[in-house]
Design a protein around this motif. Structure first.
Motif, short mmCIF file in Angstrom:
data_model
loop_
_atom_site.label_atom_id
_atom_site.label_comp_id
_atom_site.label_asym_id
_atom_site.label_seq_id
_atom_site.Cartn_x
_atom_site.Cartn_y
_atom_site.Cartn_z
N LEU B 97 -40.46 50.15 2.05
CA LEU B 97 -40.02 48.80 2.42
C LEU B 97 -40.14 47.85 1.23
O LEU B 97 -39.27 47.01 1.00
N VAL B 98 -41.22 47.98 0.47
CA VAL B 98 -41.40 47.12 -0.71
C VAL B 98 -40.24 47.32 -1.68
O VAL B 98 -39.72 46.37 -2.26
N VAL B 99 -39.82 48.58 -1.85
CA VAL B 99 -38.77 48.89 -2.82
C VAL B 99 -37.41 48.31 -2.38
O VAL B 99 -36.51 48.13 -3.19
N LEU B 100 -37.29 47.96 -1.09
CA LEU B 100 -36.06 47.31 -0.64
C LEU B 100 -35.97 45.85 -1.12
O LEU B 100 -34.88 45.26 -1.09
N ILE B 101 -37.10 45.27 -1.49
CA ILE B 101 -37.12 43.84 -1.81
C ILE B 101 -36.18 43.47 -2.97
O ILE B 101 -35.50 42.44 -2.88
N PRO B 102 -36.08 44.27 -4.06
CA PRO B 102 -35.10 43.89 -5.08
C PRO B 102 -33.68 43.77 -4.50
O PRO B 102 -32.91 42.91 -4.93
N PHE B 103 -33.37 44.61 -3.53
CA PHE B 103 -32.04 44.53 -2.90
C PHE B 103 -31.92 43.25 -2.07
O PHE B 103 -30.95 42.49 -2.23
N THR B 104 -32.88 42.99 -1.19
CA THR B 104 -32.76 41.79 -0.34
C THR B 104 -32.83 40.51 -1.19
O THR B 104 -32.24 39.50 -0.83
N THR B 105 -33.53 40.59 -2.33
CA THR B 105 -33.59 39.43 -3.22
C THR B 105 -32.23 39.13 -3.81
O THR B 105 -31.82 37.97 -3.93
N GLU B 106 -31.53 40.21 -4.18
CA GLU B 106 -30.20 40.01 -4.75
C GLU B 106 -29.26 39.43 -3.68
O GLU B 106 -28.46 38.53 -3.98
N VAL B 107 -29.38 39.92 -2.46
CA VAL B 107 -28.57 39.38 -1.37
C VAL B 107 -28.89 37.89 -1.19
O VAL B 107 -27.99 37.05 -1.09
N LEU B 108 -30.18 37.56 -1.18
CA LEU B 108 -30.58 36.16 -1.00
C LEU B 108 -30.09 35.29 -2.16
O LEU B 108 -29.61 34.17 -1.94
N GLY B 109 -30.19 35.81 -3.38
CA GLY B 109 -29.77 35.03 -4.55
C GLY B 109 -28.29 34.71 -4.53
O GLY B 109 -27.86 33.62 -4.92
N GLU B 110 -27.51 35.67 -4.04
CA GLU B 110 -26.06 35.46 -4.07
C GLU B 110 -25.51 34.76 -2.83
O GLU B 110 -24.47 34.13 -2.89
N TYR B 111 -26.23 34.91 -1.70
CA TYR B 111 -25.72 34.33 -0.44
C TYR B 111 -26.81 33.52 0.25
O TYR B 111 -26.98 33.61 1.47
N GLY B 112 -27.57 32.72 -0.53
CA GLY B 112 -28.76 32.04 -0.02
C GLY B 112 -28.50 31.07 1.12
O GLY B 112 -29.41 30.74 1.88
N ASP B 113 -27.26 30.58 1.24
CA ASP B 113 -26.97 29.61 2.30
C ASP B 113 -26.29 30.29 3.49
O ASP B 113 -25.74 29.61 4.36
N THR B 114 -26.36 31.62 3.53
CA THR B 114 -25.72 32.38 4.61
C THR B 114 -26.79 32.92 5.54
O THR B 114 -27.78 33.49 5.07
N SER B 115 -26.59 32.78 6.85
CA SER B 115 -27.59 33.25 7.80
C SER B 115 -27.92 34.72 7.61
O SER B 115 -29.09 35.11 7.59
N ALA B 116 -26.90 35.56 7.45
CA ALA B 116 -27.13 37.00 7.37
C ALA B 116 -28.07 37.34 6.22
O ALA B 116 -28.97 38.18 6.37
N ALA B 117 -27.87 36.70 5.06
CA ALA B 117 -28.70 37.00 3.90
C ALA B 117 -30.15 36.63 4.16
O ALA B 117 -31.07 37.40 3.87
#
Lengths: 198, 198, 198, 198
Positions: B97-117
């Protein structure tokens, strides 16, 4: 360029194990690179993230399998007291195959219902498991395992130890006909291995 | 493929911790891959670098959170004297689960104002924090924590230890309505946790 | 989530240093990702590889600077006998900035003659060097450095220790006017630092 | 920023070796990034995976060579009892060149029949092998090798130790005329080195 010598010290073994751990830690972490951030409009992000399902499954499957390989390596080498150049060479070949797993995982994640993807994934896993078996067999035969631990380690090197590589190998031709059948075999393998331990 | 045995040596624990540290070090470093070099004309580079602001914020947020998870792991496992196969398995799940964080961070960085992200980011964080809590609870109950340290470690495993996963979990539905409100909750979480320590 | 406690053991310090080394090793290796394999016809490959000159220069510059930061960390922490939560936090901030270097290196390699690229590169380096200076100052003031080593370590924490961050900071406005002038300043910095040691 | 001092402790050497191992482990694992997942229709996946043959060959070749460099480093540094700033600097330069190998491997994998690709690959290998030779020579001359091990280590630093860099260097001009001839030379090198050991 020369590898190991006859005389081997404990610190050398420690460095071999540490190097192996490092490669495992990196290979297992690189699995995340198989999850690509979608490049879509904001409104379609949720939908596109759902479609990453197969990639996420492939990620957890490979994380589990690589983690399990690491545990076996960890378990076996904790009983090893010395090594020789053949161990170094087998371990290097073993690592070269382990490091391919992030690649085959990405192939599986993107083309999971395609025979070629499942066959490549299974073939690499079979090879990793087989070289693992060969390496354990070698450290036992060459007398590198401490006497009081021989029995515990021998378990991994008998015919039972060929079960995992065998099932992965068998799933290669099966994937040619039906990819999902091969994938179900892997899951059964994980369940059977678990039960055997008890 | 077999995991741990009943008897566990200190060196084994050391190798588990070292492997965990390796995975953490790589996962935290991969966060930088979420910053992509813009592909523009020289004259527009400055402007484009400014627009990386959200990615940079996501980077520092995740670096802080992952760093904090590592500190807790470090703190808890320094009081642990033994382990069992369940610890190995929980730790592996935790790392996956920790290793997924770089992925979710990239999603958040690119779509930070989107609910799904924001929801995906929060859900993974809640899971990491929850598995962390489960693992600490297990090492305590199974008696792996050294007697004199039980009290210090028990703090992480009580209801208070569910605060972090709870807030992340709560922020998932909130993000559905208002992404920024969820992000503000996380920052409040960091402040509250800090204050509690004093 | 809780960080360090007042009482700190040597093994904890060892784990902090090992984690830091891991992050440094990965960050320095990721620098290679800034070299992209050209996608051209065979006949134009040689020519395109030549054009990677600036990226290669940026690679060696950053490898040298990151390597030097690692050496300083290595030197200072070998004189440290204890630590506190502030050290952990400063070290984490320090690492978060170090990990940005592969990104700024890629920016510099691709846009080396652009003010924005040089300014971003210099600003991150100035921050790394400044946080480094703050951290060394803190371990000295908080009494974490072993008595017999205080003098050797104090050298890094005096005004002289602000030379590197100062020059990087000064090069930020200079890069606005003339990017190459800033780059020449960095090389002079490396030469001056070398001479001072003798 | 200051590197090493005259007095050097064993723990410092351990940290240098651990950092080097980390960089090697990451560089060898990054080799997998040279295998790119094809982006094609399901029916053409098998065919496209077959076409990754040259990349796979380059992968195994580089894995073998980098593994061998690691073994030599491992072997030599196990006989080293102290070091000085020059060792640190040579080791850093050595690592900077080793870390280039994932890049040159990708170039070789994609353009293996092109003179420029083979020349770049050979030139970097020659440099790595040469700096390796220089570093071993230095630790011997500066008296860092433990007396009883001097003879074993001296083997790597004599004229024989120039064989590997020499052959790689020689293959650079040969690759200009005929890339495959150079590649065959490397394989002969591996075979000769093996035979000499016996």
């Amino acid at each position: 360029m020369e590898a190991g010598a006859a005389r081997v010290e404990a610190t050398d073994l420690g460095r071999l194990v540490a190097f192996t751990d490092g490669v495992f830690a990196i290979a297992i972490t690189l699995l995340v690179l198989n999850l690509e951030v979608p490049d879509v409009s904001d409104s379609r992000l949720g939908e596109e993230l759902w479609r990453l399902g197969p990639q996420l499954l492939a990620y957890f499957l490979s994380f589990g399998v690589v983690g399990r390989f690491w545990l076996v390596h960890h378990r076996v080498f904790s009983t090893v007291g010395s090594f020789d150049p053949t161990v170094l060479r087998l371990n290097l070949l073993y690592l070269a195959l382990v490091v391919l797993i992030p690649f085959t995982t990405e192939v599986l994640g993107e083309y999971g219902d395609t025979s070629a993807a499942v066959m490549v994934y299974a073939a690499v896993m079979a090879l990793v498991a087989f070289v693992n078996w060969l390496m354990i067999r070698h450290v036992l035969r060459a007398g590198h395992v401490r006497a009081e631990e021989r029995e515990a380690t021998a378990r991994f090197a008998g015919w039972g130890g060929l079960q995992a590589p065998g099932i992965f190998l068998l799933s290669v031709p099966i994937a040619l006909v039906h990819p999902y059948a091969a994938e179900i075999m892997w899951i059964l393998l994980l369940l059977v291995v678990r039960r055997q331990r008890r």
